[in-house]
Design a protein around this motif. Sequence first.
Motif, PDB file in Angstrom:
ATOM      1  N   MET A   1     -62.608  21.589  -6.313  1.00 35.73           N
ATOM      2  CA  MET A   1     -61.546  22.374  -6.948  1.00 35.73           C
ATOM      3  C   MET A   1     -60.371  22.654  -6.006  1.00 35.73           C
ATOM      4  N   ILE A   2     -60.361  21.970  -4.881  1.00 35.41           N
ATOM      5  CA  ILE A   2     -59.270  22.100  -3.919  1.00 35.41           C
ATOM      6  C   ILE A   2     -58.615  20.739  -3.720  1.00 35.41           C
ATOM      7  N   ASP A   3     -57.289  20.697  -3.815  1.00 37.38           N
ATOM      8  CA  ASP A   3     -56.557  19.488  -3.468  1.00 37.38           C
ATOM      9  C   ASP A   3     -55.278  19.896  -2.751  1.00 37.38           C
TER      10      ASP A   3
ATOM     11  N   PHE B   1     -59.525  27.780 -11.371  1.00 37.72           N
ATOM     12  CA  PHE B   1     -59.922  28.291 -10.061  1.00 37.72           C
ATOM     13  C   PHE B   1     -58.702  28.772  -9.282  1.00 37.72           C
ATOM     14  N   THR B   2     -57.609  28.024  -9.381  1.00 37.17           N
ATOM     15  CA  THR B   2     -56.381  28.420  -8.690  1.00 37.17           C
ATOM     16  C   THR B   2     -55.835  29.726  -9.255  1.00 37.17           C
TER      17      THR B   2
ATOM     18  N   ASN C   1     -53.385  23.306  -3.850  1.00 39.00           N
ATOM     19  CA  ASN C   1     -53.861  24.672  -3.588  1.00 39.00           C
ATOM     20  C   ASN C   1     -54.569  24.813  -2.242  1.00 39.00           C
ATOM     21  N   ASP C   2     -54.549  23.760  -1.441  1.00 39.79           N
ATOM     22  CA  ASP C   2     -55.271  23.788  -0.166  1.00 39.79           C
ATOM     23  C   ASP C   2     -54.721  24.871   0.772  1.00 39.79           C
TER      24      ASP C   2
ATOM     25  N   TRP D   1     -55.945  28.242  -0.429  1.00 39.83           N
ATOM     26  CA  TRP D   1     -57.374  28.369  -0.138  1.00 39.83           C
ATOM     27  C   TRP D   1     -57.602  28.706   1.338  1.00 39.83           C
TER      28      TRP D   1
ATOM     29  N   TYR E   1     -65.857  22.678 -14.274  1.00 38.95           N
ATOM     30  CA  TYR E   1     -65.054  22.746 -13.057  1.00 38.95           C
ATOM     31  C   TYR E   1     -63.596  22.468 -13.416  1.00 38.95           C
ATOM     32  N   CYS E   2     -62.753  23.472 -13.257  1.00 32.62           N
ATOM     33  CA  CYS E   2     -61.337  23.355 -13.616  1.00 32.62           C
ATOM     34  C   CYS E   2     -60.490  23.856 -12.451  1.00 32.62           C
ATOM     35  N   MET E   3     -59.736  22.960 -11.853  1.00 36.39           N
ATOM     36  CA  MET E   3     -58.937  23.322 -10.692  1.00 36.39           C
ATOM     37  C   MET E   3     -57.864  24.350 -11.047  1.00 36.39           C
TER      38      MET E   3
ATOM     39  N   PHE F   1     -49.367  23.025 -11.118  1.00 33.65           N
ATOM     40  CA  PHE F   1     -50.445  23.070 -12.101  1.00 33.65           C
ATOM     41  C   PHE F   1     -49.878  23.202 -13.509  1.00 33.65           C
TER      42      PHE F   1
END
Length: 229
Positions: free
Chosen positions: A1-3, A52-53, A6-7, A10, A47-49, A112
């Motif tokens: 869920m991190i790219d 989560f963001t 949003n890294d 995070w 699982y939805c990025m 997003f």
Amino acid sequence: MIDSRNDKLWKEITSKYEVIIHPSPNLEYSCNAKGETVTFYVPLSNYCMGSFTHELLHIYIRLKGVYMGPCLSRRFNGGAFLPKVFTPQLVEHVGNCLDHIKMLPLYLDMGFPREKFLLDYHEHKCTIQELNDIRTYYKYSANYYSQAVEVFIGKFLAMRADPNNGFNYESSLAELKLIDGELYRILDDLVISWQNYDLDSDDIFYTYRDIVDKLYDELQQWRADKVII
């Protein structure tokens, strides 16, 4: 869920907090910050990025030293001020909506999709029936009905915080203004003050607490000549 989108966020959160991730008990994304620990609840079947963001951004606001939800809770739940109106559920809803107003521009700037910001993105936040109910039950003679006032406040904030720009809420908001122009003005001032508030501000003479204090004081004046049952 991190790219790459949003890294950075995070890493900023994990550098300041101990992060725990638990399976969600209700199949929804959520988060909870307590002290130096943040817990994220993630539905293992979804699982939805973007979702989560969204939760990361709730914590980001707290990283800025801004605790609008807890401040509202202390101000309105700590005493006897309109307890039938400012229920714990409404106070939580108002704080959540205010968070969303600040979070959405950051979320979109990160790249997003707007439609992933809320699970109920496609749900209209104030139906004709809900407006009719507010109008019907809001006031009778000199009495104001607390539940209708609560719904008025909740619907106003939900509409102003809705990320779905496909919905046009102008007529619904105008109807609320006709029902109670003074309460509408108080809530509108709250939203505008919050929109203009700089999360990075270091001005010790004007903080987010001043926004909450102004809301409280104006609501005190609003209710002074009313019987709320």
